[in-house]
Design an enzyme around this catalytic site. Structure first.
Site: not given
Ligand SMILES: Cc1cc2nc3c(=O)[nH]c(=O)nc-3n(C[C@H](O)[C@H](O)[C@H](O)COP(=O)(O)O)c2cc1C
Length: 382
Positions: A135, A281
């Site tokens: 980040y 995301h």
């Molecule tokens: C609970 C949660 C927290 C997340 N936190 C981050 C994070 O800290 N950094 C980041 O790059 N992506 C974050 N993401 C996005 C994930 O890296 C990823 O892009 C996403 O989960 C993909 O979709 P999916 O859950 O349908 O596989 C987060 C996703 C979820 C579900």
């Protein structure tokens, strides 16, 4: 076929259902939800599943292999674990469980800046194979220090994010008082009491902390001060001015995550990035945006020979991985699927989920008569 996973949970949906029963509502909703009305969250999987593949049953078949090379590294499957923040809230010790399982299965694990284990610990568990997602810190000094730590930890790939210029608007988290960081309201405490296994594990491992950020955080912050620290420490919107010094400093592979347009892909190429993750995301940022499969096809076709194009968001099965790869992704990532696995099955959840996805994907490849993961596009029905 000898199945190497717990046969009571032969789908990600089974894991999701069990996770919902095992962890407090505020933690499950943080994991499971999208932003606003969940339109993009739902579309990600439903539109991905419109992709259809063609089998060639009578063609000579010499065996199918999931092995996939990415950035010069040989992985045992074309999927990895996406960065997820606050993992220890969903299940205590979960980033460690997933990092270890990823190492054992030789797939990439991406550590989030804001998760509950440190860069150094993730590196130790994966013998230097974990990727790190940064980040963007507001201060250059902090940025440089974190990048140096990632380098010292032998992290092969640094992932920077472009899809968090603002925090996502997530009604459930707002209702639950679960902003960044989580608040322990009376309602949340009551939910914890209803999930004794989760509560016992949390007691055993202690309250989750942002371990990578600990050295920079003043001691003894209360929750309100911690929120302020986060706001002051990170500056969301990424731009050329912020990417250039990172590119200059970082000698390993650099990946931009959160790309959903041709414009951002061209910028990534121009600024010397090695890869992009086409991602929204997991539908947590822009509810009015497209599902990832839509821009993926165009971006992969137009720019796939200039930059490594990977994809995440909405992938929930082996067939989904195959659909994404047939549409042009060189590699896929999943966030929720793995976290459902660990929330449902604790320390067995990482191995279970990876084995399940590998088994499903192997079956799809053999069914299609697809021998290498790079051959998936030959099976796409256009
Ligand atoms: C609970 C949660 C927290 C997340 N936190 C981050 C994070 O800290 N950094 C980041 O790059 N992506 C974050 N993401 C996005 C994930 O890296 C990823 O892009 C996403 O989960 C993909 O979709 P999916 O859950 O349908 O596989 C987060 C996703 C979820 C579900």
């Amino acid at each position: 076929m000898a199945l190497k996973f717990d046969t009571r949970y032969p789908s990600i949906d089974d894991l999701r259902t069990r996770a919902q029963k095992k962890i407090p509502k505020f933690a499950f909703e943080y994991l499971d939800g999208g932003c606003n009305e969940d339109v993009n969250l739902i579309r990600n999987t439903s539109e991905l599943r419109e992709v259809q593949l063609k089998p060639n049953y009578l063609r000579q078949h010499h065996g199918s292999s999931l092995k996939t090379k990415l950035f010069g590294i040989d992985y045992d499957a074309p999927f990895g674990i996406a960065p997820v923040g606050l993992q220890g809230l969903m299940w205590p010790n979960s980033p460690e469980i997933l990092a270890k399982a990823a190492f054992e299965h030789n797939i990439p694990f991406i550590l989030s800046t804001v998760t509950t284990t440190s860069i150094e610990r993730a590196s130790e568990l994966t013998e230097g194979k974990a990727w790190f997602q940064l980040y963007h810190p507001a201060e250059d000094r902090l940025r440089d220090d974190i990048i140096k730590r990632a380098e010292a930890a032998e992290c092969p790939v640094l992932v920077i994010l472009c899809d968090v210029p603002t925090f996502g608007f997530r009604p459930r988290d707002i209702r639950n008082g679960l902003a960044m960081p989580p608040k322990m309201t009376l309602n949340n405490i009551l939910q914890v009491l209803g999930k004794p296994h989760w509560a016992m594990q949390t007691l055993k491992y202690g309250q989750p902390n942002f371990e990578t950020l600990k050295p920079y955080m003043p001691k003894g912050l209360d929750l309100k001060q911690l929120g302020k620290f986060m706001d002051q420490t990170f500056s969301g919107r990424l731009n050329e001015e912020k990417i250039k010094p990172i590119r200059d400093m970082w000698k390993g592979k650099l990946v931009l995550k959160g790309v959903a347009s041709e414009y951002d892909t061209e910028e990534a190429i121009r600024l010397g990035l090695d890869g992009i993750i086409v991602s929204n995301h997991g539908g947590r940022q822009l509810d009015a945006g497209q599902s990832t499969i839509k821009p993926l096809s165009t971006i992969a076709e137009k720019y796939g020979d200039q930059i490594e194009v990977m994809m995440d968001s909405g992938v929930r099965s082996g067939p989904d991985v195959a659909r994404a790869m047939a549409s042009g992704a060189k590699f896929t990532f999943m966030g929720r699927s793995f976290m459902y696995g660990v929330s449902a099955l604790g320390k067995k959840g990482g191995n279970h989920t990876i084995s399940l996805l590998k088994t499903e994907l192997q079956q799809v490849m053999e069914q299609l008569c697809c021998e290498k993961t790079s051959d998936f596009p030959n099976h796409l029905i256009k």
